[in-house]
Design an enzyme around this catalytic site. Structure first.
Site, mmCIF file in Angstrom:
data_model
loop_
_atom_site.group_PDB
_atom_site.id
_atom_site.type_symbol
_atom_site.label_atom_id
_atom_site.label_comp_id
_atom_site.label_asym_id
_atom_site.label_seq_id
_atom_site.Cartn_x
_atom_site.Cartn_y
_atom_site.Cartn_z
ATOM 1 N N HIS A 193 4.241 -14.745 -1.445
ATOM 2 C CA HIS A 193 4.194 -13.725 -2.499
ATOM 3 C C HIS A 193 5.149 -12.561 -2.224
ATOM 4 C CE1 HIS A 193 0.860 -12.636 0.234
ATOM 5 N NE2 HIS A 193 1.003 -11.402 -0.168
ATOM 6 N N VAL A 195 9.747 -6.196 4.270
ATOM 7 C CA VAL A 195 9.160 -7.382 3.629
ATOM 8 C C VAL A 195 10.138 -8.535 3.831
ATOM 9 C CG1 VAL A 195 8.041 -8.295 1.574
ATOM 10 C CG2 VAL A 195 8.204 -5.830 1.870
ATOM 11 N N ILE A 196 9.634 -9.626 4.416
ATOM 12 C CA ILE A 196 10.504 -10.758 4.756
ATOM 13 C C ILE A 196 10.123 -11.970 3.907
ATOM 14 C CG2 ILE A 196 11.191 -12.309 6.635
ATOM 15 C CD1 ILE A 196 10.601 -9.888 8.511
ATOM 16 N N GLU A 237 0.813 -1.220 0.000
ATOM 17 C CA GLU A 237 0.000 0.000 0.000
ATOM 18 C C GLU A 237 0.851 1.278 0.000
ATOM 19 O OE1 GLU A 237 -0.909 -2.711 2.068
ATOM 20 O OE2 GLU A 237 -2.458 -3.212 0.601
#
Ligand code: INI
Length: 159
Positions: free
Chosen positions: A92, A85-86, A62
């Protein structure tokens, strides 16, 4: 007499105008360290805390739309995107991380408002923590420094 090329380089003087930080709530405890790093770098370079706005979004996916809408208001000299983001946490990963990076790039090109990318994309939570103010620096403060440099560089180019 030997001539030298003229060099245009951004500096780290206090930039004019407001700065927005767009931060995702996913992996919030790590993102908050990036926000602290970014705030610290901005304030130590003379930006007043009152000229900084922090905008929270659900996840990294977002971030670009919030950046684009903020830029379209023309109220901000620049925007810092912060998130985590891991890979291990989602199947995804590529979609979320890629969409975020591409989206922020597109948003800054579409609006001509400089945006820097302090979104960690790591294999593990440990790597993320390391890059958020422990063993591997703080990518939030790096993103803030990059933004100051870009705001001042664009100022010189368009002067
Ligand atoms: N968002 C993140 O910011 N980091 C993640 O690691 C992550 N994982 O693991 O899925 C994540 N997913 C949520 C995504 O950004 C969106 O908020 C969601 O898909 C709703 O659009």
């Amino acid at each position: 007499m030997e001539q030298k090329p003229r060099e245009i380089v951004g500096d780290f003087y206090t930039p004019k105008g407001n700065i927005a930080i767009v931060a995702s709530r996913f992996n919030e405890f790590v993102v908050d360290r990036l926000v602290s790093g970014a705030m610290d770098a901005l304030v130590r370079h003379g930006v007043k805390a009152g000229d900084i706005e922090i905008v929270r979004v659900p996840g990294a996916y977002e971030i670009p739309l919030a950046c684009q809408n903020l830029a379209q208001t023309k109220r901000y000299a620049g925007i810092i995107a912060l998130g985590v983001v891991i890979r291990g946490a989602t199947a995804h990963f590529e979609y979320v991380a890629g969409a975020c990076a591409n989206g922020v790039l597109q948003a800054q090109l579409a609006t001509n408002v400089p945006m820097t990318f302090g979104v960690l994309t790591t294999e593990s939570i440990e790597q993320a923590v390391a890059r958020a103010g422990s063993t591997a620096g703080n990518k939030g403060s790096e993103a803030a420094m990059g933004l100051i440099e870009m705001i001042n560089l664009l100022g010189k180019i368009n002067d």
